[in-house]
Write an enzyme that holds these catalytic residues in place. Structure first.
Site, PDB file in Angstrom:
ATOM      1  N   GLY A 105      22.778 -55.365   8.187  1.00 44.87           N
ATOM      2  CA  GLY A 105      21.966 -56.375   7.520  1.00 44.87           C
ATOM      3  C   GLY A 105      20.502 -56.236   7.892  1.00 44.87           C
ATOM      4  O   GLY A 105      19.991 -56.991   8.729  1.00 44.87           O
ATOM      5  N   SER A 161      24.802 -51.529   2.287  1.00 41.66           N
ATOM      6  CA  SER A 161      25.903 -50.590   2.045  1.00 41.66           C
ATOM      7  C   SER A 161      27.190 -51.090   2.692  1.00 41.66           C
ATOM      8  O   SER A 161      27.171 -51.600   3.818  1.00 41.66           O
ATOM      9  CB  SER A 161      25.554 -49.208   2.608  1.00 41.66           C
ATOM     10  OG  SER A 161      24.392 -48.697   2.009  1.00 41.66           O
ATOM     11  N   GLU A 180      20.063 -42.860  13.904  1.00 33.32           N
ATOM     12  CA  GLU A 180      20.422 -42.453  12.551  1.00 33.32           C
ATOM     13  C   GLU A 180      19.714 -41.174  12.156  1.00 33.32           C
ATOM     14  O   GLU A 180      20.303 -40.288  11.531  1.00 33.32           O
ATOM     15  CB  GLU A 180      20.064 -43.567  11.560  1.00 33.32           C
ATOM     16  CG  GLU A 180      20.405 -43.224  10.111  1.00 33.32           C
ATOM     17  CD  GLU A 180      19.869 -44.260   9.146  1.00 33.32           C
ATOM     18  OE1 GLU A 180      20.257 -44.186   7.959  1.00 33.32           O
ATOM     19  OE2 GLU A 180      19.076 -45.113   9.546  1.00 33.32           O
ATOM     20  N   GLU A 197       6.845 -43.767   2.255  1.00 32.34           N
ATOM     21  CA  GLU A 197       5.619 -44.477   2.596  1.00 32.34           C
ATOM     22  C   GLU A 197       5.624 -44.916   4.060  1.00 32.34           C
ATOM     23  O   GLU A 197       4.619 -44.781   4.778  1.00 32.34           O
ATOM     24  CB  GLU A 197       5.454 -45.699   1.683  1.00 32.34           C
ATOM     25  CG  GLU A 197       5.143 -45.361   0.236  1.00 32.34           C
ATOM     26  CD  GLU A 197       6.355 -44.889  -0.546  1.00 32.34           C
ATOM     27  OE1 GLU A 197       6.175 -44.379  -1.669  1.00 32.34           O
ATOM     28  OE2 GLU A 197       7.495 -45.021  -0.031  1.00 32.34           O
TER      29      GLU A 197
END
Length: 394
Positions: free
Chosen positions: A135, A169, A252, A378
């Site tokens: 989240g 996801s 990650e 970005e």
């Protein structure tokens, strides 16, 4: 100069290859790129049963996260052996799992920041026995994670969450959520964030799937209305969630570059085959553009090795931000070139007229998502400017 792995690393690779040849299911051997091969379609499971079983098999044989000890699905591999593992898996296009949050974000974060009870949740997250969602993103706080507004009111023995997450996801099938919330609105936005473990069957949670163009429902909106979370669901210290986000995202991205570069290299190889099939192999412009793409892929792999060395030694490896941005942007350019080479048939998805089942057109459009997922280009540019180039904040 010839660069190569040593005999110990090659023996490690041989052991991995023998395992893959014996245990990898047919579904895992279908090479995947942005064309969507192997991705769930409408009516299919987000995490197919075969991938759940494959993830468990990797864990049980010590090949899920090789650098971890056996009780965490590994074999105490060295950082170099881990890199060999990532390269071999990427080169063969074999996924570890269709559910990455558990083993790539949740487990390492719990092991680093959680208490004893929370660390005990890590094995099931790595093996895939527990499905997690993350989240983080919100309607007005996607790339600017520190701008999140989902609020958790703090009480002596519990929290009460109200707010919304989006692009979450696996939320439709997750059992638990790693939920970042604002617990102090009166301090700088980076300083008032906390991380809570939330059971997804808690009253007050409303999950609304978001349908992809291909019909799949991998993302979802998640609404929290007076959701009560016990105090022991807090990971780390109160209002220390931002520090955990940085660790979570670093885990990650630490090995993500290997897959990105491998995919880019495979696409370049595909361009060579496409040029040969179309009779463009001697076209000087085509040759130059393919050569540029090839040299870019080689440069990114070399930079990835440098960043991995720093990451393995405990540094932040800001190179990975550049790697993530550059490989995703280069992927777009490579797939666009594949379309251009086909001329008027470039946008055609037709086995009789298009090339490779519409691989290049589908891959091109889907590749835009990779410039957003895992941290937008970005945001990566901001990180590069500040942490690599040392430029001041505006």
């Amino acid at each position: 100069m010839h660069l190569a792995w040593g005999p110990e690393e090659e023996a490690f690779r041989a052991e991995l290859v023998a395992f893959l040849e014996e245990h990898a299911p047919p579904e895992a051997l279908v090479r995947r790129d942005f064309a969507g091969t192997g991705e769930p379609r409408e009516g299919e499971d987000i995490v197919p049963q075969w991938s759940r079983e494959w993830q468990a098999t990797l864990f049980d044989h010590g090949w899920m996260v090789p650098g971890y000890p056996p009780e965490l699905g590994g074999r105490n591999a060295t950082p170099i052996q881990t890199l060999v593992y990532l390269e071999e898996m990427a080169a063969r296009g074999i996924p570890r799992a269709f559910h990455f949050p558990g083993y790539a974000i949740v487990a390492p974060s719990l092991l680093e920041f959680g208490n004893e009870e929370q660390r005990a949740l890590a094995p099931a997250a790595i093996r895939g026995d527990t499905i997690w969602c993350i989240g983080m993103s919100e309607p007005n706080a996607g790339s600017d994670l520190a701008g999140l507004q989902t609020r958790a009111d703090v009480y002596e023995d519990h929290f009460v969450i109200n707010g919304q997450k989006v692009w979450t996801s696996y939320a439709a099938i997750a059992q638990k959520c790693f939920c970042y919330v604002r617990t102090d609105p009166n301090v700088a936005k980076h300083k008032g964030i906390s991380l809570l473990i939330v059971d997804m069957d808690t009253p007050g949670i409303d999950v609304r799937p978001l349908r992809h163009l291909n019909g799949a429902e991998g993302f979802a909106e998640v609404f929290f209305t007076d959701v009560v979370v016990p105090r022991d669901g807090l990971v780390g210290a109160l209002n220390d969630g931002w520090r955990i986000t940085q660790g979570s995202l670093a885990h990650e991205r630490g090995g993500l570059w290997v897959e990105g570069v491998a995919r880019l290299e495979q696409a370049v190889t595909g361009l060579v085959g496409l040029a040969q099939r179309l009779g463009l192999a001697d076209d000087p412009i085509v040759r130059r553009r393919i050569a540029e793409a090839s040299s870019r892929a080689s440069s990114l792999r070399a930079l990835g090795y440098k960043g991995f060395t720093g990451f393995a030694q405990g540094s932040s490896a800001p190179e990975h931000s550049y790697m993530k941005m550059a490989s995703s942007e280069a992927g777009k350019a490579v797939y666009e070139l594949g379309m251009e080479m086909q001329g008027p048939y470039g946008p055609v998805v037709d086995d009789e007229r298009g090339d490779e089942h519409g691989r290049w057109i589908q891959s091109f459009f889907a590749s835009f998502a990779n410039t957003i997922a895992g941290g937008s280009s970005e945001i990566q540019r901001n990180i590069i400017a500040q942490r690599i180039l040392g430029l001041p904040r505006s």
